[in-house]
Design an enzyme around this catalytic site. Structure first.
Site, PDB file in Angstrom:
ATOM      1  N   ASP A 129      -2.935 -16.281  -7.235  1.00 56.94           N
ATOM      2  CA  ASP A 129      -3.192 -17.585  -6.620  1.00 56.94           C
ATOM      3  C   ASP A 129      -4.330 -18.321  -7.321  1.00 56.94           C
ATOM      4  O   ASP A 129      -4.891 -19.272  -6.769  1.00 56.94           O
ATOM      5  CB  ASP A 129      -3.557 -17.409  -5.138  1.00 56.94           C
ATOM      6  CG  ASP A 129      -2.326 -17.400  -4.232  1.00 56.94           C
ATOM      7  OD1 ASP A 129      -1.204 -17.536  -4.762  1.00 56.94           O
ATOM      8  OD2 ASP A 129      -2.489 -17.234  -3.005  1.00 56.94           O
ATOM      9  N   ASP A 144      -6.335  -4.659  -3.396  1.00 58.35           N
ATOM     10  CA  ASP A 144      -7.066  -5.867  -3.758  1.00 58.35           C
ATOM     11  C   ASP A 144      -7.459  -5.801  -5.229  1.00 58.35           C
ATOM     12  O   ASP A 144      -7.401  -4.737  -5.864  1.00 58.35           O
ATOM     13  CB  ASP A 144      -8.310  -6.015  -2.879  1.00 58.35           C
ATOM     14  CG  ASP A 144      -7.972  -6.540  -1.489  1.00 58.35           C
ATOM     15  OD1 ASP A 144      -6.821  -6.964  -1.285  1.00 58.35           O
ATOM     16  OD2 ASP A 144      -8.866  -6.516  -0.610  1.00 58.35           O
ATOM     17  N   ASP A 151     -10.095  -5.653  -6.934  1.00 59.80           N
ATOM     18  CA  ASP A 151     -11.158  -4.779  -7.449  1.00 59.80           C
ATOM     19  C   ASP A 151     -10.896  -3.304  -7.160  1.00 59.80           C
ATOM     20  O   ASP A 151     -11.769  -2.462  -7.398  1.00 59.80           O
ATOM     21  CB  ASP A 151     -12.507  -5.186  -6.855  1.00 59.80           C
ATOM     22  CG  ASP A 151     -12.515  -5.104  -5.329  1.00 59.80           C
ATOM     23  OD1 ASP A 151     -11.550  -5.601  -4.725  1.00 59.80           O
ATOM     24  OD2 ASP A 151     -13.478  -4.571  -4.748  1.00 59.80           O
ATOM     25  N   ASP A 164      -4.447  -8.142   7.915  1.00 55.44           N
ATOM     26  CA  ASP A 164      -4.197  -6.707   7.866  1.00 55.44           C
ATOM     27  C   ASP A 164      -4.263  -6.080   9.256  1.00 55.44           C
ATOM     28  O   ASP A 164      -3.387  -5.308   9.647  1.00 55.44           O
ATOM     29  CB  ASP A 164      -5.205  -6.028   6.926  1.00 55.44           C
ATOM     30  CG  ASP A 164      -6.622  -6.578   7.077  1.00 55.44           C
ATOM     31  OD1 ASP A 164      -6.906  -7.243   8.097  1.00 55.44           O
ATOM     32  OD2 ASP A 164      -7.439  -6.340   6.171  1.00 55.44           O
TER      33      ASP A 164
END
Length: 518
Positions: free
Chosen positions: A122, A181, A183, A275
């Site tokens: 995105d 994610d 990282d 989540d």
């Protein structure tokens, strides 16, 4: 002795409202805060007892559920014995870490014809988008089935990206979806260790791994975060998994059964905790979750105060807002037991996501200091000393290596409780910033490439540019109360008040976390 003009009028007005207004209100506040403290204390003790019982009885997930390696049942099937896995990596302008996450996902040990890596980009920076696309092409040339997907808008933020990613035709062939994610760096055997629980136990919807922090020693602020998150994983997630097979999905480092995800209604963007929203809805459908404390995934803690503050706002506001939206739905649900509904509403939401944030700031940073100015109102010692001490010790056991930092942790947590309490009220009232989403900044290897002199130069600039007025205001109030206690009090609150005031002041002038030269 002459007095300042108007001082007499202020003192007279204070005496007029003190007895009939301030004292009753403060007494009611003390009683309410003591009740909330008792609720939090009972919850902490309950979780400690459960964790101790789990350890003593050896109730490891491997002993509760079948978890034989995939393919052992029929070796002749080869890769056909492995379920089709989709690996989703949502990202947004992740210049510093995109290579780490993509490389780790492409390095997962799984048959190449049974895995699809999906990069959901995105990014709004065209340079970063090009870098991510080039990285994906590089892995395609290595034979990895990797898809680079973009949208023409950021509607729904992370939830919107994940939802859009599930619409592609090739996803229909997938049985499971792993989410990481940008990282997060899973080890090659991640799927080999997580997927068997889903294959051999058809009632399990989610397998959640633990986070392992690669930059915990970067600064004192990251050490404080490590202490809080270690407790969350080692205690809260462990308790939820061991008792009701329910806990909040952490949004990453987990594997979902796609049929369960779809049955629960898929990803929704109505709050900033998509989540947790999905986890609660799936649990209400009767699905079970498993937490694997031994399965760790490396990731990065936010090391700048700005990033950490935004993250905590999202993590505090979102659950409160979700509680507001789902409490009646949970209460009316017919598929789960009454005890599980009580656990979700009372233990999971009310105590841990609402009471814990509010009482920490209101009681220890507002009510107790105010009792110094109004000596008619007393706080019992069990409420202001014994309970918080026991709660602190129970939290500290999660990170034994940082026990010596527990005083710093308490003081810093009280500062952050200002933002968490504010965010909790925003979420409960569904105020203007309830759905505000700011992506947590990741630094990756940035700090290793910056010159210390430049960082120090930036430090001097930032102290002048960024003052946090809320923190400075609370610091001034606590300092005032501390001075009053020294002069007129007899309960020695001033020791805590001055320490807490100094901590608020340090954060207020921006002298916390890591500073990065631009």
């Amino acid at each position: 002795m002459s007095t300042l003009p108007g001082a007499g009028h202020v003192a007279a007005a204070w005496e007029q409202v003190r007895g009939p207004v301030i004292v009753p209100l403060l007494r009611a506040s003390v009683l309410l805060c003591l009740a909330m403290s008792a609720m939090l204390f009972a919850e902490k003790v309950y979780m400690a007892v459960v964790v101790l019982a789990v350890r003593l009885l050896g109730r490891r997930p491997e002993r509760q559920y079948r978890s034989e390696p995939v393919g052992d049942d029929d070796p002749e099937l080869g890769s056909a014995a492995y379920p089709m896995v989709l690996v989703q990596i949502p990202m947004y302008n992740e210049r510093e870490v995109y290579q780490l996450s993509i490389g780790a996902a492409c390095g997962l040990s799984w048959p190449s014809d049974r895995i699809v890596v999906q990069v959901l980009d995105d990014s709004t920076d065209p340079v970063i988008k090009e870098l991510v696309q080039v990285e994906c092409r590089r892995w395609v040339r290595k034979g990895v089935n990797i898809k680079y997907e973009i949208r023409d808008n950021r509607r729904g933020y992370k939830a919107g990206a994940l939802k859009e990613g599930m619409k592609h035709g090739y996803v229909k062939d997938c049985d499971l979806v792993a989410v990481f994610d940008a990282d997060f760096q899973p080890e090659p055997d991640f799927l080999q260790r997580a997927v068997p629980f889903l294959i051999h136990n058809p009632d399990i919807a989610l397998v959640q791994a633990r986070w392992k922090f690669v930059n915990a020693d970067e600064c004192l602020m990251t050490r404080m975060q490590e202490m809080s998150l270690d407790y969350h994983f080692k205690v809260e997630q462990e308790v939820g998994s061991s008792t009701y097979a329910f806990f909040g999905f952490n949004g990453t480092a987990g594997v979902w059964r796609i049929s369960a995800l779809n049955e629960a209604g898929g990803w929704k963007d109505r709050t900033t905790v998509e989540d947790m929203d999905l986890a609660v809805r799936a649990s209400l459908k009767g699905w079970k979750f498993v937490y694997l404390g031994d399965l760790k995934v490396k990731n990065e803690l936010p090391s700048t105060f700005k990033a950490f503050r935004y993250q905590q706002h999202r993590w505090s506001c979102g659950p409160a807002n979700l509680f507001r939206k789902m409490v009646m739905e949970i209460a009316r649900n017919k598929k789960v037991t009454l005890w599980k509904k009580i656990h979700v509403i009372y233990n999971f939401f009310l105590v841990r996501k609402v009471v814990a944030h509010i009482v920490t700031f209101v009681f220890y940073c507002l009510v107790i200091p105010t009792t110094v100015l109004v000596p008619e109102v007393e706080v019992p010692k069990w409420g202001c000393v014994y309970i918080p001490t026991i709660i602190t010790l129970l939290n500290a056991v999660g990170t034994p290596r940082s026990v010596h930092l527990v005083i710093f942790w308490v003081l810093f947590e009280n500062v952050m409780s200002l933002h968490r309490a504010k965010a909790t009220f925003i979420g409960l009232l569904e105020a203007g910033t309830a759905n505000e989403w700011v992506v947590t900044e990741k630094l990756g290897d940035t700090l290793k490439t910056k010159m210390p002199s430049k960082a120090l130069k930036k430090l001097r600039v930032r102290i002048g540019e960024r003052l946090h007025l809320w923190e400075l205001g609370v610091a001034a109030y606590l300092f005032l109360c501390g001075c009053y206690d020294i002069s007129f009090g007899n309960n020695h609150y001033f020791i805590f008040l001055f320490m807490q005031s100094i901590t608020f002041f340090i954060v207020g002038v921006g002298y916390v976390g890591t500073f990065v030269a631009q």
